[in-house]
Design a protein around this motif. Structure first.
Motif, PDB file in Angstrom:
ATOM      1  N   ARG A 273       0.594  -0.973  -0.166  1.00  0.00           N
ATOM      2  CA  ARG A 273      -0.113  -0.072   0.034  1.00  0.00           C
ATOM      3  C   ARG A 273       1.531   1.084   0.040  1.00  0.00           C
ATOM      4  NH1 ARG A 273      -4.361  -0.002   4.404  1.00  0.00           N
ATOM      5  NH2 ARG A 273      -2.233  -0.214   5.818  1.00  0.00           N
ATOM      6  N   VAL A 274       0.966   2.132  -0.919  1.00  0.00           N
ATOM      7  CA  VAL A 274       1.439   3.397  -0.868  1.00  0.00           C
ATOM      8  C   VAL A 274       0.386   4.861  -0.883  1.00  0.00           C
ATOM      9  CG1 VAL A 274       2.669   4.798  -2.501  1.00  0.00           C
ATOM     10  CG2 VAL A 274       2.722   2.399  -2.338  1.00  0.00           C
ATOM     11  N   VAL A 275       1.286   5.385   0.078  1.00  0.00           N
ATOM     12  CA  VAL A 275       0.430   6.927   0.023  1.00  0.00           C
ATOM     13  C   VAL A 275       1.149   8.007  -0.396  1.00  0.00           C
ATOM     14  CG1 VAL A 275      -0.187   8.114   2.207  1.00  0.00           C
ATOM     15  CG2 VAL A 275       0.052   5.806   3.010  1.00  0.00           C
ATOM     16  N   GLY A 276       1.052   8.697  -1.263  1.00  0.00           N
ATOM     17  CA  GLY A 276       2.094   9.621  -1.665  1.00  0.00           C
ATOM     18  C   GLY A 276       1.921  10.102  -2.786  1.00  0.00           C
ATOM     19  N   ASP A 277       2.510  10.427  -3.695  1.00  0.00           N
ATOM     20  CA  ASP A 277       2.418  11.241  -4.713  1.00  0.00           C
ATOM     21  C   ASP A 277       3.144  10.361  -5.733  1.00  0.00           C
ATOM     22  OD1 ASP A 277       3.224  12.058  -7.453  1.00  0.00           O
ATOM     23  OD2 ASP A 277       4.160  13.695  -7.621  1.00  0.00           O
ATOM     24  N   LEU A 278       3.104   9.121  -6.594  1.00  0.00           N
ATOM     25  CA  LEU A 278       3.934   8.609  -6.802  1.00  0.00           C
ATOM     26  C   LEU A 278       5.072   8.715  -8.430  1.00  0.00           C
ATOM     27  CD1 LEU A 278       1.213   5.983  -8.154  1.00  0.00           C
ATOM     28  CD2 LEU A 278       2.768   5.205  -5.823  1.00  0.00           C
ATOM     29  N   GLY A 289      10.000  -2.346  11.176  1.00  0.00           N
ATOM     30  CA  GLY A 289       9.352  -3.196  10.906  1.00  0.00           C
ATOM     31  C   GLY A 289       8.393  -3.581  11.986  1.00  0.00           C
ATOM     32  N   GLY A 290       6.966  -4.020  11.561  1.00  0.00           N
ATOM     33  CA  GLY A 290       5.418  -4.452  12.198  1.00  0.00           C
ATOM     34  C   GLY A 290       5.417  -3.064  12.347  1.00  0.00           C
ATOM     35  N   ASP A 291       4.376  -2.913  13.457  1.00  0.00           N
ATOM     36  CA  ASP A 291       3.463  -1.428  13.644  1.00  0.00           C
ATOM     37  C   ASP A 291       3.968  -0.251  13.618  1.00  0.00           C
ATOM     38  OD1 ASP A 291       1.033   0.562  13.624  1.00  0.00           O
ATOM     39  OD2 ASP A 291      -0.299  -0.990  15.100  1.00  0.00           O
ATOM     40  N   GLY A 292       3.737   0.456  12.083  1.00  0.00           N
ATOM     41  CA  GLY A 292       4.942   1.604  12.740  1.00  0.00           C
ATOM     42  C   GLY A 292       3.912   2.937  13.158  1.00  0.00           C
ATOM     43  N   ASN A 293       3.095   3.169  13.305  1.00  0.00           N
ATOM     44  CA  ASN A 293       1.912   3.556  13.229  1.00  0.00           C
ATOM     45  C   ASN A 293       1.926   5.085  13.884  1.00  0.00           C
ATOM     46  OD1 ASN A 293      -1.111   3.793  11.247  1.00  0.00           O
ATOM     47  ND2 ASN A 293      -0.471   1.734  12.514  1.00  0.00           N
ATOM     48  N   LYS A 294       2.855   4.545  15.615  1.00  0.00           N
ATOM     49  CA  LYS A 294       2.921   5.779  16.102  1.00  0.00           C
ATOM     50  C   LYS A 294       4.290   6.823  15.664  1.00  0.00           C
ATOM     51  CE  LYS A 294       3.399   3.123  19.857  1.00  0.00           C
ATOM     52  NZ  LYS A 294       4.107   2.943  21.346  1.00  0.00           N
ATOM     53  N   TYR A 295       4.596   6.285  14.730  1.00  0.00           N
ATOM     54  CA  TYR A 295       6.443   6.912  14.091  1.00  0.00           C
ATOM     55  C   TYR A 295       6.080   7.516  12.683  1.00  0.00           C
ATOM     56  CZ  TYR A 295       7.632   3.363  18.441  1.00  0.00           C
ATOM     57  OH  TYR A 295       7.268   3.252  19.226  1.00  0.00           O
ATOM     58  N   ILE A 296       5.231   7.509  12.372  1.00  0.00           N
ATOM     59  CA  ILE A 296       5.342   8.978  11.113  1.00  0.00           C
ATOM     60  C   ILE A 296       6.234  10.289  11.803  1.00  0.00           C
ATOM     61  CG2 ILE A 296       3.845   8.045  10.064  1.00  0.00           C
ATOM     62  CD1 ILE A 296       1.754  10.108  11.013  1.00  0.00           C
ATOM     63  N   TYR A 314      -5.737   4.284   8.374  1.00  0.00           N
ATOM     64  CA  TYR A 314      -6.233   4.574   7.279  1.00  0.00           C
ATOM     65  C   TYR A 314      -5.648   6.619   7.627  1.00  0.00           C
ATOM     66  CZ  TYR A 314     -10.055   7.355   4.420  1.00  0.00           C
ATOM     67  OH  TYR A 314     -10.590   7.889   4.138  1.00  0.00           O
ATOM     68  N   HIS A 315      -6.460   6.808   8.886  1.00  0.00           N
ATOM     69  CA  HIS A 315      -6.122   8.101   9.666  1.00  0.00           C
ATOM     70  C   HIS A 315      -4.829   8.549   9.360  1.00  0.00           C
ATOM     71  CE1 HIS A 315     -10.590   8.594   9.881  1.00  0.00           C
ATOM     72  NE2 HIS A 315     -11.308   7.796  10.959  1.00  0.00           N
ATOM     73  N   VAL A 316      -4.172   7.499   9.543  1.00  0.00           N
ATOM     74  CA  VAL A 316      -2.233   8.317   9.991  1.00  0.00           C
ATOM     75  C   VAL A 316      -2.201   8.317   8.438  1.00  0.00           C
ATOM     76  CG1 VAL A 316      -0.283   6.961  10.312  1.00  0.00           C
ATOM     77  CG2 VAL A 316      -1.857   6.739  12.030  1.00  0.00           C
ATOM     78  N   ALA A 317      -2.694   7.652   7.477  1.00  0.00           N
ATOM     79  CA  ALA A 317      -2.599   7.503   6.379  1.00  0.00           C
ATOM     80  C   ALA A 317      -2.623   9.217   6.239  1.00  0.00           C
ATOM     81  CB  ALA A 317      -2.772   6.752   5.306  1.00  0.00           C
ATOM     82  N   HIS A 318      -4.021   9.535   6.289  1.00  0.00           N
ATOM     83  CA  HIS A 318      -4.073  11.009   5.998  1.00  0.00           C
ATOM     84  C   HIS A 318      -3.275  11.929   6.864  1.00  0.00           C
ATOM     85  CE1 HIS A 318      -8.123  11.368   3.936  1.00  0.00           C
ATOM     86  NE2 HIS A 318      -8.164   9.992   4.698  1.00  0.00           N
ATOM     87  N   ASP A 319      -2.953  11.797   7.965  1.00  0.00           N
ATOM     88  CA  ASP A 319      -1.580  12.325   8.271  1.00  0.00           C
ATOM     89  C   ASP A 319      -0.340  12.743   8.337  1.00  0.00           C
ATOM     90  OD1 ASP A 319      -3.550  12.896  11.001  1.00  0.00           O
ATOM     91  OD2 ASP A 319      -2.997  11.286  12.341  1.00  0.00           O
ATOM     92  N   ALA A 320      -0.047  10.922   8.001  1.00  0.00           N
ATOM     93  CA  ALA A 320       1.094  11.203   6.790  1.00  0.00           C
ATOM     94  C   ALA A 320       1.108  11.741   5.006  1.00  0.00           C
ATOM     95  CB  ALA A 320       1.124   9.672   6.324  1.00  0.00           C
TER      96      ALA A 320
END
Length: 372
Positions: A273-278, A289-296, A314-320
């Motif tokens: 899955r990719v977030v951002g301008d390709l 590695g693993g769950d990195g949601n807290k580390y954006i 989903y909401h962390v992807a928006h934050d990123a």
């Protein structure tokens, strides 16, 4: 080769990946069984399920080292008519122990995140989020001038006095030592009951906490005195920052699209899955590695163009997106890189110690997702 038990194997493992590296309340360590049994074979796995336990039984492994703790939350029951309870029952019946190395293995040099950074060919890597800084000490020891070089050399060989790219760093001052050996003493210099005056050097070296015992042992062994006079001081400075995630650079920049394809290929996953301008050009990469949601935010503070991590919400992807940080999510299971990494590392360490123990990689695929 020396026969060893589980205690000796885990003691060696924890010299590389100590428990102090783990984040608070992480359920690491021995979770099932005991470690006082002779251990000739260890199975290394990402996850532990019933199939992995069956594999351990088939391969004759009495110890399983896993990255993900099978007991992550408090158990309400152990029902042997359910899969988890049945798994524990098999472990107990077949004398199989399970040891979990979770965030301590993420943090350890050469652990999960270093392995991922290496596979992604990142250069000039540094820790993304410092979670543990090792205390620094100064040792001051008083030595007769005649033996100062001998003690100084022993301290250096034990690792004391390493500062940055320099080894064997020390400082000395010469002064006068005074003492009177008691009637029961066996003095190296002087006579019992008579005051003695000796020209001595005060040798000072710095060292990290992790080698304090080793340095102390080397100093006492090399020192000629029956009773060694020395002081340890804990310093305000700290050394050897350890932590979660790594940040490094690709050899050349590429588009986010091409980098996502590169991640798929290098980590052997069918999709990301990719977030951002390709079409954006990227080069500085953060990986965890693993769950990195807290580390954006940590990745962004380090100046990363892309954050490679799993289980993105989903909401962390928006934050990123709002931060201007691209994300590539190859899933959680890519932490399986630890299997071969631990096998290689522990095989090497056991060989160096002369331990008769074989480490084998689990063949069980514990990826729960299918991609269509």
């Amino acid at each position: 080769m020396k026969k060893v038990n589980g205690h000796e194997i885990i003691q060696l493992f924890e010299e590389w990946s100590p428990k102090k590296f783990a984040v608070e309340d992480d359920p690491i360590g021995l979770q099932v069984g005991r470690l006082n049994e002779e251990t000739e074979k260890v199975l290394v796995t990402l996850d532990v399920n019933e199939k992995v336990v069956d594999e351990a039984i088939e391969k004759g492994a009495k110890l399983i080292i896993a990255h993900h703790p099978p007991i992550f939350r408090r158990l309400k029951h152990i029902r042997t008519d359910l899969p988890q309870g049945r798994m524990f029952e098999k472990c107990i019946k077949h004398d199989i122990s399970i040891y979990a190395a979770h965030t301590n293995l993420d943090v350890a040099p050469g652990g999960v995140n270093d392995l991922l950074a290496e596979i992604l060919e990142l250069e000039q890597c540094e820790v993304m989020e410092v979670s543990y800084s090792e205390p620094l000490y100064k040792l001051a020891v008083f030595v007769p001038v005649s033996h100062a070089d001998i003690v100084r050399d022993a301290l250096a060989k034990a690792g004391a006095g390493a500062i940055g790219d320099y080894n064997g760093c020390s400082f000395s001052t010469v002064g006068t030592g005074r003492f009177t050996p008691g009637n029961g003493a066996d003095p190296f210099i002087g006579e019992n009951g008579k005051p003695e005056v000796v020209e001595e050097e005060r040798i000072e070296v710095v060292l990290p906490q992790s080698i304090r015992s080793k340095v102390l042992h080397a100093m006492i062994k090399a020192h000629p005195y029956e009773e060694v006079a020395y002081d340890f001081f804990q310093l305000d400075q700290r050394t050897n920052d350890f932590g979660l995630g790594r940040v490094g650079k690709l050899k050349t920049d590429m588009t986010l699209h091409d980098f996502a394809e590169f991640v798929k290929d290098r980590l052997s996953v069918p999709a990301v899955r990719v977030v951002g301008d390709l079409n954006a050009r990227v080069r500085k990469i953060a990986v965890l590695g693993g769950d990195g949601n807290k580390y954006i935010y940590a990745a962004k503070r380090k100046g990363a163009d892309v954050f490679v991590t799993g289980d993105l919400y989903y909401h962390v992807a928006h934050d990123a997106l709002d931060l201007g940080l691209s994300v590539v999510d190859p899933g959680h299971n890519v932490e399986k890189v630890m299997i071969e990494g631990v096998v290689r590392k522990m095989t090497k360490l056991c060989s160096e110690r002369g331990y008769n123990c074989e480490f084998v990689a689990s063949d069980i695929n514990t990826e729960p997702f299918k991609f269509i």
